[in-house]
Design an enzyme around this catalytic site. Structure first.
Site, short mmCIF file in Angstrom:
data_model
loop_
_atom_site.label_atom_id
_atom_site.label_comp_id
_atom_site.label_asym_id
_atom_site.label_seq_id
_atom_site.Cartn_x
_atom_site.Cartn_y
_atom_site.Cartn_z
N ASP A 116 5.31 -5.02 3.25
CA ASP A 116 5.45 -5.82 4.47
C ASP A 116 6.39 -6.98 4.20
O ASP A 116 6.65 -7.36 3.34
CB ASP A 116 4.18 -6.73 4.65
CG ASP A 116 2.99 -5.51 5.40
OD1 ASP A 116 3.44 -4.31 5.78
OD2 ASP A 116 1.80 -5.85 5.11
N TRP A 145 0.73 -1.08 -0.02
CA TRP A 145 0.03 -0.15 -0.14
C TRP A 145 0.93 1.31 0.04
O TRP A 145 1.90 1.20 0.71
CB TRP A 145 -1.03 0.03 1.05
CG TRP A 145 -0.95 0.57 2.22
CD1 TRP A 145 -0.31 0.40 3.38
CD2 TRP A 145 -1.55 2.24 2.52
NE1 TRP A 145 -0.35 1.17 4.21
CE2 TRP A 145 -1.01 2.27 3.80
CE3 TRP A 145 -2.24 2.89 1.80
CZ2 TRP A 145 -1.65 3.48 4.43
CZ3 TRP A 145 -2.55 4.12 2.33
CH2 TRP A 145 -2.41 4.29 3.55
#
Lengths: 133, 183
Positions: free
Chosen positions: B128, B109
């Protein structure tokens, strides 16, 4: 007609390529990846494929109605610019000679009828039309 | 046998005459208290202090670049303006890199954060790191410009461990992709 749509960037229908790229990064790249190759089980590959949709019936409408496009938090003209920029950036070779760039008006009309759950099946249907070319 | 009796009696009496009945307790007690005064094992001295992020056991870090100010182990570090997760900087990785043994998710994101050094907005990708159990250190939840789940591309409550071998979330990085345009 084509001449008056040509812009400073050299890409038809792209007023500001830097803005288009920024909008790509902020709204699309997270899932489609920087090279538009997509992700397995997620956002589909666009590189080398996207402009081929313009060559089949219903493909131009499809590109303006897929969920990521229709729901992007962008104004109609920024979205039209982003669509045109993406076509030339990720699949320039397949952009038809007589391609008329997306306009804000057209995008407004298309995104008002977004594809939701049928997006994937619609894509398969269209890919089937051009994949054997 | 009488010899053994005499020997035992003499030894027992001598012990009773020369030592107090509680001397064993005294000696053991001294040993126990004394051992506490002298550490026998290495001690994690960092646990007492903590970096500016305040997480115990994590020493402060710096990027070494005046254009990239702040402590990457602190939630206040400028790149973390929209982060929701554990800082890889506290987990054996960095703000740019995953800890050993984890895989960086290619699906991310992306948002913008303002750099206090030059006042410009930079495009930040919250990649991540995936594949090990959650790091659980330095939890940050700043959420600036976070959007609800109906806008999945701008929602940080989603598990972004997609496109990786494992979907197990370990920690989050904040990679600079470029400079954003001013509106």
């Amino acid at each position: 007609m084509t001449l008056c749509l040509m812009t400073a960037s050299g890409l038809p229908g792209v007023e500001n390529p830097a803005r288009a790229q920024l909008n790509w990064i902020l709204n699309c790249q997270g899932c489609h990846q920087a090279d538009a190759s997509g992700s397995a089980g997620g956002a589909p590959n666009m590189a080398g494929v996207m402009a081929r949709f313009l060559r089949v019936e219903g493909g131009r409408e499809y590109l303006g109605r897929v969920p990521g496009v229709a729901h992007a938090p962008l104004s109609d003209d920024a979205l039209a610019e982003l669509l045109n920029w993406s076509l030339y950036t990720f699949d320039r070779d397949h952009v038809p000679e007589n391609f008329n760039p997306y306009t804000a008006d057209e995008v407004r009309r298309l995104r008002a009828a977004p594809l939701i759950s049928e997006a994937a099946s619609k894509r398969e249907e269209l890919v089937e039309l051009f994949v054997h070319e | 046998m009488a010899f053994f009796d005499r020997l035992t009696e003499r030894a027992t009496r001598r012990l009773a005459q020369t030592t107090s009945r509680r001397s064993l307790l005294t000696a053991l007690g001294s040993a126990l208290v004394g051992a506490g005064a002298v550490p026998l094992l290495p001690v994690a001295r960092a646990s007492g202090t903590g970096g500016s992020g305040g997480y115990p056991g994590v020493a402060p870090q710096t990027t070494g670049n005046v254009q990239d100010p702040g402590d990457p182990t602190s939630c206040d570090y400028w790149r973390y303006c929209a982060i929701d997760g554990f800082l890889c900087s506290c987990c054996g990785g960095s703000q740019n890199a995953c800890p050993p043994g984890t895989e960086m998710s290619p699906i991310t994101w992306i948002g913008t954060c303002q750099n206090p050094a030059d006042g410009r907005s930079y495009i930040i990708s919250y990649n991540d790191c995936c594949g090990k159990t959650s790091c659980s250190r330095c939890l940050c939840n700043r959420n600036e410009a976070d959007r609800p789940m109906v806008r999945p591309q701008a929602n940080n409550d989603t598990n972004w461990c997609l496109g990786t071998e494992s979907t197990v979330y370990t920690c989050s990085t904040a990679v600079i992709l470029g400079v954003a345009l001013e509106d």
